[in-house]
Design a protein around this motif. Structure first.
Motif, PDB file in Angstrom:
ATOM      1  N   UNK A   1      44.977  41.642  17.480  1.00  0.00           N
ATOM      2  CA  UNK A   1      46.218  41.342  17.594  1.00  0.00           C
ATOM      3  C   UNK A   1      47.341  42.373  17.925  1.00  0.00           C
ATOM      4  N   UNK A   2      46.284  43.688  17.758  1.00  0.00           N
ATOM      5  CA  UNK A   2      46.956  44.588  18.859  1.00  0.00           C
ATOM      6  C   UNK A   2      46.726  45.148  20.459  1.00  0.00           C
ATOM      7  N   UNK A   3      46.536  44.942  20.437  1.00  0.00           N
ATOM      8  CA  UNK A   3      46.026  44.398  21.893  1.00  0.00           C
ATOM      9  C   UNK A   3      46.505  43.425  22.718  1.00  0.00           C
ATOM     10  N   UNK A   4      47.077  41.994  22.266  1.00  0.00           N
ATOM     11  CA  UNK A   4      48.197  41.370  22.583  1.00  0.00           C
ATOM     12  C   UNK A   4      49.570  42.226  22.176  1.00  0.00           C
ATOM     13  N   UNK A   5      49.706  43.218  21.608  1.00  0.00           N
ATOM     14  CA  UNK A   5      51.019  44.006  21.187  1.00  0.00           C
ATOM     15  C   UNK A   5      50.976  45.026  22.531  1.00  0.00           C
ATOM     16  N   UNK A   6      50.006  45.191  22.368  1.00  0.00           N
ATOM     17  CA  UNK A   6      49.740  46.443  23.930  1.00  0.00           C
ATOM     18  C   UNK A   6      50.134  45.821  25.338  1.00  0.00           C
ATOM     19  N   UNK A   7      49.680  44.877  25.798  1.00  0.00           N
ATOM     20  CA  UNK A   7      49.388  44.021  26.786  1.00  0.00           C
ATOM     21  C   UNK A   7      51.075  42.933  26.625  1.00  0.00           C
ATOM     22  N   UNK A   8      51.085  42.354  26.154  1.00  0.00           N
ATOM     23  CA  UNK A   8      51.917  41.567  25.916  1.00  0.00           C
ATOM     24  C   UNK A   8      53.928  41.295  25.224  1.00  0.00           C
ATOM     25  N   UNK A   9      53.700  41.964  23.892  1.00  0.00           N
ATOM     26  CA  UNK A   9      54.276  42.289  23.299  1.00  0.00           C
ATOM     27  C   UNK A   9      55.737  41.749  23.279  1.00  0.00           C
TER      28      UNK A   9
ATOM     29  N   UNK B   1      62.796  43.546  20.796  1.00  0.00           N
ATOM     30  CA  UNK B   1      62.751  43.486  19.773  1.00  0.00           C
ATOM     31  C   UNK B   1      63.706  42.420  19.101  1.00  0.00           C
ATOM     32  N   UNK B   2      63.083  41.417  19.288  1.00  0.00           N
ATOM     33  CA  UNK B   2      64.426  40.157  18.637  1.00  0.00           C
ATOM     34  C   UNK B   2      62.421  39.370  18.558  1.00  0.00           C
ATOM     35  N   UNK B   3      61.351  39.580  17.981  1.00  0.00           N
ATOM     36  CA  UNK B   3      60.368  38.696  18.371  1.00  0.00           C
ATOM     37  C   UNK B   3      60.072  39.430  16.524  1.00  0.00           C
ATOM     38  N   UNK B   4      59.398  38.306  15.811  1.00  0.00           N
ATOM     39  CA  UNK B   4      58.963  38.758  14.908  1.00  0.00           C
ATOM     40  C   UNK B   4      57.752  39.699  14.710  1.00  0.00           C
ATOM     41  N   UNK B   5      56.610  38.502  15.150  1.00  0.00           N
ATOM     42  CA  UNK B   5      55.435  39.183  14.721  1.00  0.00           C
ATOM     43  C   UNK B   5      55.335  40.328  15.887  1.00  0.00           C
ATOM     44  N   UNK B   6      55.463  40.236  17.676  1.00  0.00           N
ATOM     45  CA  UNK B   6      55.143  41.047  18.528  1.00  0.00           C
ATOM     46  C   UNK B   6      55.760  42.836  18.854  1.00  0.00           C
TER      47      UNK B   6
ATOM     48  N   UNK C   1      48.691  43.114  11.740  1.00  0.00           N
ATOM     49  CA  UNK C   1      47.892  42.413  10.717  1.00  0.00           C
ATOM     50  C   UNK C   1      48.227  40.871  10.789  1.00  0.00           C
ATOM     51  N   UNK C   2      48.852  40.290  11.306  1.00  0.00           N
ATOM     52  CA  UNK C   2      48.814  38.694  11.802  1.00  0.00           C
ATOM     53  C   UNK C   2      47.556  38.414  12.697  1.00  0.00           C
ATOM     54  N   UNK C   3      46.725  39.457  13.505  1.00  0.00           N
ATOM     55  CA  UNK C   3      45.998  38.751  14.202  1.00  0.00           C
ATOM     56  C   UNK C   3      44.654  38.893  13.377  1.00  0.00           C
ATOM     57  N   UNK C   4      44.641  39.834  12.392  1.00  0.00           N
ATOM     58  CA  UNK C   4      43.647  39.826  10.918  1.00  0.00           C
ATOM     59  C   UNK C   4      44.153  38.616  10.070  1.00  0.00           C
ATOM     60  N   UNK C   5      44.968  38.535   9.951  1.00  0.00           N
ATOM     61  CA  UNK C   5      45.318  36.911   9.043  1.00  0.00           C
ATOM     62  C   UNK C   5      44.230  35.949  10.182  1.00  0.00           C
TER      63      UNK C   5
END
Length: 63
Positions: free
Chosen positions: A20-28, A32-37, A45-49
């Motif tokens: 989940x963090x890597x997805x945020x870091x590389x894709x994100x 700022x309008x995306x709810x998850x990323x 947290x979403x990735x952990x779930x």
């Protein structure tokens, strides 16, 4: 659930948190309008779930 089941699910959560963090870091989401990323905590947290749920599929159920 057995001890092995908790371990497998825990590993899934850890893998999901990292993914989940890597997805945020590389894709994100730059706008700022995306709810998850839009924020790293949401994505992590979403990735952990999702990782916990995915790895929990492979736990054998006891009777």
């Amino acid at each position: 659930m057995t001890k092995k089941g908790y371990i497998i699910t825990g590993i899934g959560i850890i893998v999901g948190l990292i993914a989940g963090y890597l997805y945020y870091y590389f894709v994100g989401c730059l706008s700022g309008t995306c709810a998850i990323t839009s924020k790293p905590i949401n994505s992590t947290l979403y990735g952990g779930l999702m990782g916990g749920l995915l790895f929990n599929i492979f736990v054998k159920k006891t009777k």
